[in-house]
Design a protein around this motif. Structure first.
Motif, short mmCIF file in Angstrom:
data_model
loop_
_atom_site.label_atom_id
_atom_site.label_comp_id
_atom_site.label_asym_id
_atom_site.label_seq_id
_atom_site.Cartn_x
_atom_site.Cartn_y
_atom_site.Cartn_z
N ASP A 238 0.85 -1.19 0.00
CA ASP A 238 0.00 0.00 0.00
C ASP A 238 0.88 1.25 0.00
OD1 ASP A 238 -2.08 1.80 0.22
OD2 ASP A 238 -2.60 1.28 2.28
N PRO A 239 1.69 1.43 -1.04
CA PRO A 239 2.61 2.58 -1.05
C PRO A 239 1.91 3.93 -1.03
CG PRO A 239 2.56 1.52 -3.20
CD PRO A 239 1.81 0.63 -2.27
N ALA A 240 0.67 3.99 -1.52
CA ALA A 240 -0.03 5.28 -1.57
C ALA A 240 -0.25 5.83 -0.16
CB ALA A 240 -1.36 5.12 -2.30
N LEU A 241 -0.62 4.96 0.78
CA LEU A 241 -0.80 5.41 2.16
C LEU A 241 0.51 5.92 2.74
CD1 LEU A 241 -0.49 4.33 5.39
CD2 LEU A 241 -2.41 5.78 4.73
N VAL A 242 1.60 5.22 2.48
CA VAL A 242 2.90 5.64 3.01
C VAL A 242 3.30 6.98 2.42
CG1 VAL A 242 5.31 4.98 3.31
CG2 VAL A 242 3.54 3.22 3.32
N ALA A 243 3.12 7.15 1.14
CA ALA A 243 3.46 8.43 0.50
C ALA A 243 2.62 9.57 1.09
CB ALA A 243 3.26 8.34 -1.01
N ARG A 244 1.36 9.28 1.36
CA ARG A 244 0.48 10.31 1.93
C ARG A 244 0.89 10.71 3.34
NH1 ARG A 244 -4.57 9.87 4.38
NH2 ARG A 244 -4.82 7.68 3.79
N MET A 245 1.55 9.80 4.06
CA MET A 245 1.98 10.07 5.42
C MET A 245 3.35 10.76 5.50
SD MET A 245 -0.38 9.06 7.57
CE MET A 245 -1.69 9.46 6.40
N LEU A 246 4.07 10.85 4.39
CA LEU A 246 5.42 11.40 4.46
C LEU A 246 5.47 12.85 4.95
CD1 LEU A 246 7.26 9.83 1.38
CD2 LEU A 246 7.58 9.34 3.82
N PRO A 247 4.51 13.71 4.61
CA PRO A 247 4.54 15.05 5.23
C PRO A 247 4.49 14.99 6.75
CG PRO A 247 3.08 15.05 3.33
CD PRO A 247 3.48 13.62 3.57
N GLY A 248 3.77 14.02 7.31
CA GLY A 248 3.74 13.86 8.75
C GLY A 248 5.09 13.41 9.29
N VAL A 249 5.76 12.52 8.57
CA VAL A 249 7.10 12.09 8.97
C VAL A 249 8.04 13.30 9.00
CG1 VAL A 249 9.09 10.70 8.26
CG2 VAL A 249 6.78 9.76 8.09
#
Length: 772
Positions: free
Chosen positions: A475-486
């Motif tokens: 599910d790379p889309a979810l991870v990419a969407r969370m990167l601003p939070g990281v």
């Protein structure tokens, strides 16, 4: 009170959600939030709502969307069809989508809902705006049941919060009040079509429902579809009576006590049915274990003699009617259930007592067979612990807090992935924690939570959880969407780093592990910061972020993260390495040493190769070091795996063996004396037995490639399997006279590598047979 036990069934909304009207995701709804007229929108209250309507014929489909604040149970023609909403926050207020067609008929039909707001006593995990119910029809036909002026609503005067035992104030307990119900005031049959609601007033109509993406929503509930399945509901008998009379008939003017033993800890809705006994008082008490005198320790959990029952409770005042059924509004946690009944002028009959188990509907798919009954029991107890700590969110414990802490959840999610392959609750946790972030960048320590609490290291474990999800779920889309939070989390820490990368003083509660030497679980630090356990957690987070950024995000940021991580590795070695003890110290003063710091040094790659192997052996054996608790043993054991010391793993399970010997049926929060008997951070063997002993691990994002590097310890034969996004990974290992026979089956399209004592072999999709 409703019969939940009949709702062990079909959850039609899972299918119907795919056919929902897409306009409801972007445009204001036609339904309006409703409440009971002349009732406080914020205080404690239980409310009933009804909508009567006629249909010319039974429909083939009738999709509605429902939510409430705090919570609801929805009935159609007397049958329970939905419970919710799934916990979230006001920026992501969940609603359920339910196709109720199978419950409708030609002619008169009734939708009925009970809604409750626990006010100031609401669970800490329960976000709230104000009391309300919202039902939205999906299309023009269904909109006849939209909440609005045609609905009726009343406050149920039968309910009040049950008083809590004074002894419970010793503990942090934030799961909400018990129910005190006066049956003579209860509107029996309110959910049934034949109930006479002519005296009920019309509901008070508020603002319209509005989805998260709509323009200028008129209230604070930003609606989003529920993203997790309904909770499992399964009948569970309560049959073992440990003390009290076997008679179910209680004479007048009698006080009787019945102590039931479930024989294992559970979460569920107790179901009590009684007849007669007008004015009798029935206390239903719930306890994980009984306490030894002095209320300090619990001893063997199977023993009751000479012990005290201290716990939460519900109270029912009977009205003398036949077959009066009671169940609490919210589920309870118990191994021991106590009925205390005090009758007045009439006898009372206990018609039935049983439970309805509830929890997230995980399905156990992993298998492990080493010919060891003890290992199997450890796995079974860990599975139960994991199940009881997973509902609409992960939670640290089901009895005392029911809060989704990032530190706990990372371990729990790994257990879920290895045991079930179901990543939906993990995804939900990642999103909820991300939405708790403040402008400073740190997440809450837990989410959802009404009260803010910050544990900065838990924001780092959130990054680790996201990295885990990336590696094990496709599910790379979810991870990419969370990167601003990281990036936001790392910016919070970057603002507090010294030039060499070491952390300065951090605000809030910097919990790392429960140890008797660390006040509040906070490791030692100098006046200006410089704490090895905190530095090493940050180093790990930079490494995880660099890997995710390089593939899914900003390559320049990935390089910045790598450079920061390299600088931190050098500074950790320079600041904390004690050449005399050949260990990493907790501070540059090198007077305090812990297993936690040395395990993290191995995991972060500050110590590698033979040095790491020797280091983790020393850290595991040296009793002068601050020892890892049940929680942090996960990281110690993971470090042993990474340092190729995994053959010791099965010998490191003494803490779990002790808990079994003391009669626990779930893993405790800490070694005795402990508050909670059920903390799923202790279920790490349900991950480590597969990852360390069987050796199965992901070698690429999305589990696209597999590494199998087993550590058998004293075992000579072991087999097992774990779920994979594309199927199953199965492993069989037999060691005979130093020769290892290997069988590995990989899903289609997945390859990997097998490692054993310095030897490597390629693995291809399908069956693999090796001899090493």
């Amino acid at each position: 009170m409703s019969l939940l036990s009949v709702f062990i069934c079909v959850h039609p909304w899972l299918i119907a959600l795919n056919a929902a009207n897409p306009d409801l995701l972007t445009h204001a709804w036609t339904a309006h939030w409703i409440s009971a007229a002349d009732s406080s929108p914020f205080d404690y209250g239980v409310y009933h709502f009804r909508r009567t309507f006629d249909l010319p014929a039974a429909p083939s489909a009738f999709l509605i969307h429902v939510t409430a604040d705090n919570r609801y149970k929805l009935y159609v023609n007397g049958e329970l069809v939905s419970l919710g909403p799934a916990r979230g926050d006001l920026q992501h207020w969940r609603y359920e989508s339910v196709d109720i067609a199978s419950h409708l008929r030609a002619g008169k039909n009734v939708l009925a809902a009970v809604v409750w707001n626990f006010g100031e006593q609401a669970p800490e995990a329960q976000i709230t705006n104000r009391t309300g119910l919202l039902v939205q029809g999906d299309g023009p036909t269904e909109r006849m049941v939209d909440t609005g002026k045609q609905w009726k609503g009343v406050r149920d005067a039968a309910y009040a919060p049950a008083p809590r035992e004074p002894e419970m104030s010793r503990f942090y307990y934030v799961t909400g009040p018990g129910d005190l119900v006066d049956a003579k005031l209860y509107p029996w049959g309110w959910e049934q079509p034949a109930f006479d609601d002519s005296a009920w007033p019309s509901a008070a109509v508020g603002s319209a429902g509005a989805p998260r993406d709509s323009q200028d929503g008129p209230n604070r509930w930003m609606l989003v579809p529920r993203s997790i399945p309904p909770m499992e509901l399964k009948p569970q008998p309560i049959t073992v009576l440990r003390s009290g009379s076997n008679s179910h008939e209680i004479p007048p003017h009698t006080k009787s006590t019945f102590l039931y033993d479930q024989t294992f800890l559970t979460t569920g809705y107790p179901q009590l049915t009684v007849s007669g006994g007008k004015g009798a008082k029935i206390d239903v008490g719930y306890a994980e274990s009984l306490w030894l005198p002095g209320f300090r320790d619990k001893g063997n959990r199977n023993e009751i003699e000479g012990k005290q029952f201290i716990g939460t409770r519900d109270t029912l005042i009977t009205d003398g009617g036949p077959k009066r059924h009671f169940e609490p509004l919210w589920w309870r946690t118990w191994r021991y259930l106590r009925l205390t009944i005090e009758t007045q002028d009439q006898p009372l009959t206990i018609d039935d007592l049983h439970g309805v188990y509830t929890g997230y509907p995980f399905e156990r798919k992993a298998r492990f067979d080493a010919g060891s009954a003890e290992i199997q029991k450890i796995l079974d107890v860990g599975w139960r612990t994991a199940r009881l700590c997973a509902h609409e969110t992960y939670m640290d414990c089901p009895y005392y807090e029911q809060l989704q802490y990032a530190g706990d959840t990372r371990v729990q999610a790994l257990v879920s992935l290895y045991m079930t392959g179901d990543g939906r609750l993990m995804r939900n946790a990642i999103e909820l924690l991300d939405s708790s972030r403040t402008a400073e960048g740190a997440t809450y320590s837990r989410a959802p939570s009404r009260l803010q609490q910050y544990i900065p290291p838990f924001s780092l474990w959130w990054i680790g959880m996201l990295h885990d999800y990336w590696m094990y779920q496709d599910d790379p889309a979810l991870v990419a969407r969370m990167l601003p939070g990281v990036r936001a989390v790392l910016s919070f820490f970057a603002a507090r780093q010294h030039a060499d990368g070491s952390l300065g003083r951090l605000p809030w509660w910097n919990f790392v592990d429960w140890t008797k030497e660390w006040d509040g679980g906070v490791p030692p630090a100098l006046a200006d910061g410089h704490s090895a356990p905190l530095d090493l957690q940050l180093l790990l987070a930079y490494q995880w972020a660099a890997e995710m950024e390089a593939v899914l995000g900003n390559k320049a940021l990935a390089e910045d993260d790598r450079q920061t991580a390299a600088r931190m590795r050098d500074s950790v070695r320079s600041l904390y390495w004690d050449a005399g003890r050949t260990l990493f110290a907790d501070t540059p003063g090198k007077r305090a040493f812990s297993q936690q710091a040395n395990a993290l040094a191995v995991l972060a790659g500050v110590s590698e190769g033979d040095e790491a192997h020797r280091l983790i052996d020393r850290a595991a054996d040296d009793q002068s070091l601050v020892q890892c608790s049940i929680y942090f043993r996960h990281y110690l054991h993971s470090a042993m795996n990474k340092a190729a010391a995994g053959d010791r793993y099965l010998d490191m399970l003494g803490t779990w063996r002790t808990m079994l010997d003391r009669g626990l049926t779930t893993w405790a929060e800490t070694a005795d004396p402990t508050r909670s008997d059920c903390h799923a951070w202790g279920a790490s063997p349900n991950y480590e037995l597969f990852r360390t002993v069987l050796g199965i691990d992901s070698a690429a994002p999305g589990f696209a490639r597999v590494t199998i590097r087993p550590f058998l310890g004293k075992l000579t034969h072991v087999s097992g399997a774990i779920p994979h996004p594309k199927g199953e990974i199965a492993v069989t290992l037999t060691l005979t006279n130093g020769k290892l026979e290997v069988g590995v089956t990989l899903p289609a399209g997945v390859d990997g590598q097998f490692e054993w004592h310095g030897q490597t072999r390629d693995l291809h999709p399908g069956e693999n047979h090796l001899t090493l």
